[in-house]
Design a protein around this motif. Sequence first.
Motif, PDB file in Angstrom:
ATOM      1  N   ARG A  57       1.076  -1.157  -0.014  1.00 33.94           N
ATOM      2  CA  ARG A  57       0.111  -0.176  -0.208  1.00 33.94           C
ATOM      3  C   ARG A  57       0.970   1.376  -0.182  1.00 33.94           C
ATOM      4  O   ARG A  57       1.690   0.971   1.082  1.00 33.94           O
ATOM      5  CB  ARG A  57      -1.283   0.203   1.208  1.00 33.94           C
ATOM      6  N   TYR A  58       0.911   2.069  -1.008  1.00 35.25           N
ATOM      7  CA  TYR A  58       1.447   3.200  -1.382  1.00 35.25           C
ATOM      8  C   TYR A  58       3.131   3.350  -0.855  1.00 35.25           C
ATOM      9  O   TYR A  58       3.780   3.289  -0.129  1.00 35.25           O
ATOM     10  CB  TYR A  58       1.358   3.949   0.240  1.00 35.25           C
ATOM     11  N   ASN A  87       0.491  -7.323  -5.157  1.00 33.65           N
ATOM     12  CA  ASN A  87       0.842  -5.346  -5.583  1.00 33.65           C
ATOM     13  C   ASN A  87       0.315  -4.793  -7.070  1.00 33.65           C
ATOM     14  O   ASN A  87       0.163  -5.740  -8.046  1.00 33.65           O
ATOM     15  CB  ASN A  87       2.020  -4.609  -5.298  1.00 33.65           C
ATOM     16  N   ASP A 134      -7.719   7.495  -1.023  1.00 35.92           N
ATOM     17  CA  ASP A 134      -7.260   6.777  -1.790  1.00 35.92           C
ATOM     18  C   ASP A 134      -7.596   6.406  -3.118  1.00 35.92           C
ATOM     19  O   ASP A 134      -6.878   6.436  -4.161  1.00 35.92           O
ATOM     20  CB  ASP A 134      -7.608   5.195  -1.091  1.00 35.92           C
ATOM     21  N   MET A 137      -5.803   8.937  -5.079  1.00 38.36           N
ATOM     22  CA  MET A 137      -4.332   8.924  -4.749  1.00 38.36           C
ATOM     23  C   MET A 137      -3.658   7.401  -6.159  1.00 38.36           C
ATOM     24  O   MET A 137      -2.746   7.657  -6.922  1.00 38.36           O
ATOM     25  CB  MET A 137      -3.445   8.413  -3.832  1.00 38.36           C
ATOM     26  N   ILE A 138      -5.062   6.620  -5.859  1.00 37.01           N
ATOM     27  CA  ILE A 138      -4.473   5.508  -7.043  1.00 37.01           C
ATOM     28  C   ILE A 138      -4.484   5.495  -7.943  1.00 37.01           C
ATOM     29  O   ILE A 138      -4.368   4.823  -9.081  1.00 37.01           O
ATOM     30  CB  ILE A 138      -5.669   4.153  -5.834  1.00 37.01           C
ATOM     31  N   ILE A 141      -2.086   7.226  -9.803  1.00 35.71           N
ATOM     32  CA  ILE A 141      -0.683   6.607  -9.434  1.00 35.71           C
ATOM     33  C   ILE A 141      -1.126   5.655 -10.500  1.00 35.71           C
ATOM     34  O   ILE A 141       0.236   5.936 -11.360  1.00 35.71           O
ATOM     35  CB  ILE A 141      -0.755   5.870  -7.750  1.00 35.71           C
TER      36      ILE A 141
END
Length: 172
Positions: A57-58, A87, A134, A137-138, A141
Amino acid sequence: MKSTIILYSTQEGQTYKIAQFMAEQIGNDSCELADLHQVEDLDLSSYCNIIIGASIRYGHFNKKLYQFIDQHKVDLISAGASFYSVNLTARKPGKDTPEGSVYIQKFLKRSPWQPKHIGVFAGGLYYPRYSWFDRVMIRFIMSMTGGETDTSKEVEYTDWEKVALFVKKVTK
């Protein structure tokens, strides 16, 4: 007495789902599942086979994974325990191997335990289940890494055949 234990550390549930699949492959009657975050006073010496799975996670494994390893290092080493990582980066070819996974390389440098076998599996992307932060942010990414950015979607990237091959390898 169960001969195999699969311990897991999961964020969104995909690592647990993979652990359940492994238990089915091994045979539920001879396999026990346990949440690594909730086990206390676990006697690992009573198991013939130990498998630990943890998600990223992160960019990091949960710190409880390392605490568990520190506490049970002797049993993990003597049992020849195995480890698998989950992941989203592993959805890309080359990033789905112990040698190609930056997370596994960092893990091996940090951990006092060096697993006998290591698996690297792609996880799941479950935008609708994430908190607002989340999800943002995800998505950021994933946009940087060429992944799915539609926040209404859920995508499972796990290669179940690869998981089955890992189970065969670690239960020989």
